[in-house]
Design a protein around this motif. Structure first.
Motif, PDB file in Angstrom:
ATOM      1  N   CYS A 110      10.455 -26.245 -18.538  1.00  0.00           N
ATOM      2  CA  CYS A 110      10.488 -24.729 -18.386  1.00  0.00           C
ATOM      3  C   CYS A 110      10.349 -24.352 -17.070  1.00  0.00           C
ATOM      4  CB  CYS A 110       9.310 -24.481 -19.429  1.00  0.00           C
ATOM      5  SG  CYS A 110       7.813 -24.480 -18.793  1.00  0.00           S
ATOM      6  N   CYS A 148       6.574 -24.389 -15.661  1.00  0.00           N
ATOM      7  CA  CYS A 148       6.228 -25.675 -15.169  1.00  0.00           C
ATOM      8  C   CYS A 148       6.751 -26.143 -14.076  1.00  0.00           C
ATOM      9  CB  CYS A 148       6.429 -26.926 -16.420  1.00  0.00           C
ATOM     10  SG  CYS A 148       5.233 -26.599 -17.593  1.00  0.00           S
ATOM     11  N   CYS A 151      10.084 -28.284 -23.349  1.00  0.00           N
ATOM     12  CA  CYS A 151       9.704 -28.831 -22.116  1.00  0.00           C
ATOM     13  C   CYS A 151       8.769 -29.863 -22.073  1.00  0.00           C
ATOM     14  CB  CYS A 151       8.682 -27.444 -21.405  1.00  0.00           C
ATOM     15  SG  CYS A 151       8.022 -28.015 -19.837  1.00  0.00           S
ATOM     16  N   CYS A 170       4.916 -29.024 -20.959  1.00  0.00           N
ATOM     17  CA  CYS A 170       4.062 -28.297 -21.884  1.00  0.00           C
ATOM     18  C   CYS A 170       4.549 -27.836 -23.388  1.00  0.00           C
ATOM     19  CB  CYS A 170       3.884 -26.755 -21.181  1.00  0.00           C
ATOM     20  SG  CYS A 170       5.436 -25.724 -21.278  1.00  0.00           S
ATOM     21  N   ARG A 190       0.312 -17.585 -20.601  1.00  0.00           N
ATOM     22  CA  ARG A 190       0.809 -18.681 -21.301  1.00  0.00           C
ATOM     23  C   ARG A 190       0.244 -19.066 -22.551  1.00  0.00           C
ATOM     24  NH1 ARG A 190       2.609 -23.280 -16.968  1.00  0.00           N
ATOM     25  NH2 ARG A 190       4.099 -23.745 -18.731  1.00  0.00           N
TER      26      ARG A 190
HETATM   27 ZN   LIG Z   1       6.632 -26.256 -19.355  1.00  0.00          ZN
END
Ligand SMILES: [Zn+2]
Length: 134
Positions: free
Chosen positions: A58, A61, A21, A24, A121
């Protein structure tokens, strides 16, 4: 609503992102779900489906970002989100103890709206770091 992005272009974008991603840094190989192709500047706000406006993203996100393009700082200043096409992740963020910390206002609004540090997360990120997968 969303213009189609070919499988070939999606693969090119994933490769450019090193299969992580771009917001992140989650690797796609550890996700149960397919990653998305994000319009950095959403179509709703005049963004295009050209490669320079697309990011590998991802599901978390992408979900939290939606069609947003920025948010307000604590000082009530409107700031756009981090753009992986024009700036470097490491200049804006750092990871400490599993938390993604912000170095800039751009990073701060991105981290807040994308919910990088939601507890689930962070726990997952810490486990991935321990396993050498993050
Ligand atoms: Zn992400």
């Amino acid at each position: 609503m969303r213009k189609g992005i070919s499988a070939k272009l999606k693969q090119q974008i994933a490769l450019r992102a090193n299969f992580r991603c771009e917001y992140c840094l989650l690797p796609d190989k550890v996700s149960f779900y397919n990653f998305h192709i994000d319009h950095i500047r959403s179509l709703k706000h005049g963004g295009s489906s050209e490669v320079d406006n697309l990011a590998y993203c991802c599901p978390d996100c992408n979900h939290f970002k939606g069609t947003d393009i920025g948010s307000y700082t604590i000082d009530d200043e409107l700031v756009r989100f981090f753009n992986p096409r024009i700036e470097l992740w490491k200049d804006n963020f750092e990871i400490i103890n599993g938390l993604i910390l912000s170095k800039t206002d751009i990073a701060k609004v991105t981290e807040q709206i994308f919910k990088f540090n939601d507890v689930d997360r962070v726990i997952f990120r810490i486990e991935l770091i321990k396993l050498g997968l993050y």
